[in-house]
Write a protein that holds these residues in place. Sequence first.
Motif, PDB file in Angstrom:
ATOM      1  N   ARG A 156      -3.589 -22.567 -17.274  1.00 45.58           N
ATOM      2  CA  ARG A 156      -2.962 -23.720 -16.597  1.00 45.58           C
ATOM      3  C   ARG A 156      -2.178 -23.280 -15.376  1.00 45.58           C
ATOM      4  O   ARG A 156      -2.106 -23.974 -14.390  1.00 45.58           O
ATOM      5  N   GLU A 157      -1.607 -22.099 -15.491  1.00 46.69           N
ATOM      6  CA  GLU A 157      -0.828 -21.541 -14.378  1.00 46.69           C
ATOM      7  C   GLU A 157      -1.306 -20.112 -14.137  1.00 46.69           C
ATOM      8  O   GLU A 157      -1.847 -19.484 -15.061  1.00 46.69           O
ATOM      9  N   PRO A 158      -1.077 -19.575 -12.934  1.00 43.15           N
ATOM     10  CA  PRO A 158      -1.555 -18.222 -12.644  1.00 43.15           C
ATOM     11  C   PRO A 158      -1.090 -17.181 -13.668  1.00 43.15           C
ATOM     12  O   PRO A 158      -1.834 -16.262 -14.003  1.00 43.15           O
ATOM     13  N   LYS A 159       0.094 -17.363 -14.197  1.00 41.14           N
ATOM     14  CA  LYS A 159       0.592 -16.347 -15.143  1.00 41.14           C
ATOM     15  C   LYS A 159      -0.260 -16.272 -16.424  1.00 41.14           C
ATOM     16  O   LYS A 159      -0.280 -15.253 -17.095  1.00 41.14           O
ATOM     17  N   ASP A 160      -0.981 -17.363 -16.723  1.00 42.91           N
ATOM     18  CA  ASP A 160      -1.839 -17.349 -17.912  1.00 42.91           C
ATOM     19  C   ASP A 160      -3.005 -16.365 -17.762  1.00 42.91           C
ATOM     20  O   ASP A 160      -3.626 -15.966 -18.744  1.00 42.91           O
ATOM     21  N   ALA A 161      -3.327 -16.029 -16.519  1.00 41.09           N
ATOM     22  CA  ALA A 161      -4.486 -15.153 -16.275  1.00 41.09           C
ATOM     23  C   ALA A 161      -4.091 -13.679 -16.207  1.00 41.09           C
ATOM     24  O   ALA A 161      -4.950 -12.806 -16.156  1.00 41.09           O
ATOM     25  N   ARG A 162      -2.818 -13.424 -16.231  1.00 42.98           N
ATOM     26  CA  ARG A 162      -2.307 -12.054 -16.083  1.00 42.98           C
ATOM     27  C   ARG A 162      -2.941 -11.114 -17.107  1.00 42.98           C
ATOM     28  O   ARG A 162      -2.972 -11.408 -18.301  1.00 42.98           O
ATOM     29  N   GLY A 163      -3.466  -9.993 -16.589  1.00 40.94           N
ATOM     30  CA  GLY A 163      -4.016  -8.965 -17.501  1.00 40.94           C
ATOM     31  C   GLY A 163      -5.426  -9.239 -18.000  1.00 40.94           C
ATOM     32  O   GLY A 163      -6.049  -8.366 -18.603  1.00 40.94           O
ATOM     33  N   LEU A 164      -5.954 -10.437 -17.761  1.00 39.46           N
ATOM     34  CA  LEU A 164      -7.321 -10.725 -18.218  1.00 39.46           C
ATOM     35  C   LEU A 164      -8.346 -10.099 -17.278  1.00 39.46           C
ATOM     36  O   LEU A 164      -8.078  -9.916 -16.099  1.00 39.46           O
ATOM     37  N   LYS A 165      -9.517  -9.798 -17.828  1.00 46.90           N
ATOM     38  CA  LYS A 165     -10.599  -9.235 -17.003  1.00 46.90           C
ATOM     39  C   LYS A 165     -11.532 -10.367 -16.567  1.00 46.90           C
ATOM     40  O   LYS A 165     -12.035 -11.114 -17.416  1.00 46.90           O
ATOM     41  N   PHE A 166     -11.721 -10.471 -15.270  1.00 52.11           N
ATOM     42  CA  PHE A 166     -12.581 -11.532 -14.736  1.00 52.11           C
ATOM     43  C   PHE A 166     -13.813 -10.949 -14.054  1.00 52.11           C
ATOM     44  O   PHE A 166     -13.691 -10.038 -13.216  1.00 52.11           O
ATOM     45  N   ARG A 167     -14.963 -11.487 -14.379  1.00 52.65           N
ATOM     46  CA  ARG A 167     -16.171 -11.095 -13.643  1.00 52.65           C
ATOM     47  C   ARG A 167     -16.116 -11.697 -12.248  1.00 52.65           C
ATOM     48  O   ARG A 167     -15.786 -12.891 -12.093  1.00 52.65           O
ATOM     49  N   VAL A 168     -16.407 -10.887 -11.243  1.00 57.65           N
ATOM     50  CA  VAL A 168     -16.535 -11.418  -9.881  1.00 57.65           C
ATOM     51  C   VAL A 168     -17.873 -10.986  -9.297  1.00 57.65           C
ATOM     52  O   VAL A 168     -18.487 -10.021  -9.753  1.00 57.65           O
ATOM     53  N   GLN A 169     -18.290 -11.716  -8.268  1.00 56.70           N
ATOM     54  CA  GLN A 169     -19.460 -11.308  -7.493  1.00 56.70           C
ATOM     55  C   GLN A 169     -19.066 -10.074  -6.667  1.00 56.70           C
ATOM     56  O   GLN A 169     -17.887  -9.724  -6.599  1.00 56.70           O
ATOM     57  N   ALA A 170     -20.051  -9.462  -6.022  1.00 60.12           N
ATOM     58  CA  ALA A 170     -19.786  -8.229  -5.259  1.00 60.12           C
ATOM     59  C   ALA A 170     -19.038  -8.550  -3.967  1.00 60.12           C
ATOM     60  O   ALA A 170     -19.597  -8.502  -2.874  1.00 60.12           O
ATOM     61  N   ASN A 184      -7.547  -8.560 -13.738  1.00 66.37           N
ATOM     62  CA  ASN A 184      -8.413  -7.419 -13.411  1.00 66.37           C
ATOM     63  C   ASN A 184      -9.822  -7.879 -13.079  1.00 66.37           C
ATOM     64  O   ASN A 184     -10.550  -8.293 -13.982  1.00 66.37           O
ATOM     65  N   PRO A 185     -10.191  -7.808 -11.787  1.00 66.65           N
ATOM     66  CA  PRO A 185     -11.546  -8.214 -11.425  1.00 66.65           C
ATOM     67  C   PRO A 185     -12.558  -7.131 -11.777  1.00 66.65           C
ATOM     68  O   PRO A 185     -12.236  -5.937 -11.752  1.00 66.65           O
ATOM     69  N   ARG A 186     -13.747  -7.551 -12.132  1.00 65.05           N
ATOM     70  CA  ARG A 186     -14.809  -6.593 -12.386  1.00 65.05           C
ATOM     71  C   ARG A 186     -16.105  -7.114 -11.770  1.00 65.05           C
ATOM     72  O   ARG A 186     -16.580  -8.190 -12.137  1.00 65.05           O
ATOM     73  N   LYS A 187     -16.654  -6.343 -10.831  1.00 67.28           N
ATOM     74  CA  LYS A 187     -17.906  -6.778 -10.193  1.00 67.28           C
ATOM     75  C   LYS A 187     -19.049  -6.644 -11.196  1.00 67.28           C
ATOM     76  O   LYS A 187     -19.158  -5.629 -11.882  1.00 67.28           O
TER      77      LYS A 187
END
Length: 327
Positions: A156-170, A184-187
């Motif tokens: 709901r807020e940016p702090k909720d995403a803290r420390g999570l690993k997110f898949r991103v495009q290159a 944490n972004p991960r390509k």
Amino acid sequence: MLKLSRALFCAATLFAAGLAQAADPIVIKFAHVVAENTPKGQGALLFKKLAEERLPGRVKVEVYPNSSLFGDGKEMEALLLGDVQMLAPSLAKFEQYTKQVQIYDLPFLFNDLAAVDRFQAAQGKALLTSMQDKNILGLAYWHNGLKQLSANKALREPKDARGLKFRVQASSVLEEQFKAIRANPRKMSFAEVYQGLQTGTVNGTENTWSNYESQKVNEVQKYFTESNHGLIDYMVITNAKFWNGLPPDVRTTLDQIMVEVTVEVNKQAEALNQSAKQKIIDAKTSEIIELTPEQRQLWREAMRPVWQKFEGEIGADLIKAADASNQ
Ligand code: LMR
């Protein structure tokens, strides 16, 4: 006498070979990474239909969806080698070839697809031809839509995403976007997303409703946040030497078809995404979180510093022009 008939025979053989060659259609392989029931999937099929209808026997278009011929990482190289003739990568996948196209990944840049249309009409043409020195020619922009967040917990807020690993495009911009909210972004290539989420290699991602629904991402993500924080848009590209070497009448017809297909794809994209969203709601697998204006503002404030980081590479004027297209 014998010489003469041999010469005649050779001439006839050459003539027949020439005819056979003339009769062989030009094969255009069009590869992409998404499913057919998405804006890009539909666009590729419509391009095939119209090309084969209007250039019967002269052009054959083979469409390869779902990374079935080449996936992310390989497709650009294949285009340059002539193993595939058309692609439509997301604009997030061009950073190796042009820094300016990174503009499309800036978070909270475009309010809606109408703003994207205005920007592309004014500034987009130059970017289509900006990679010709690398033998890549842009033919059109196709829309998908605005991105939503997904995760295995409620965001709901940016702090909720803290420390999570997110898949991103290159894309370096997208990496920075997630770093800005201390995630944490991960390509990862598109074909690996479902499994990456299922096995926990990543905890969340960002994409459009049509990409989520067609890849069944809702089976492996409990929460979606309707953030509309960024854009998935495509550049339809071809190998410049291949395209410029087409017989002029064939090229003109294909260019005209591309204009028509682009209008159609861009007209249908939003509706396709809305119906995909409805299918996810109906599947009852996941909760869809709508942000309050205050919550959305928090995401905007957290991600906006990314603009400044890339201003040097993209150009402050271009960013200003894109921002102004919202009015
Ligand atoms: C992705 O890799 O997430 C998407 O951009 C794939 C696509 O082409 O829409």
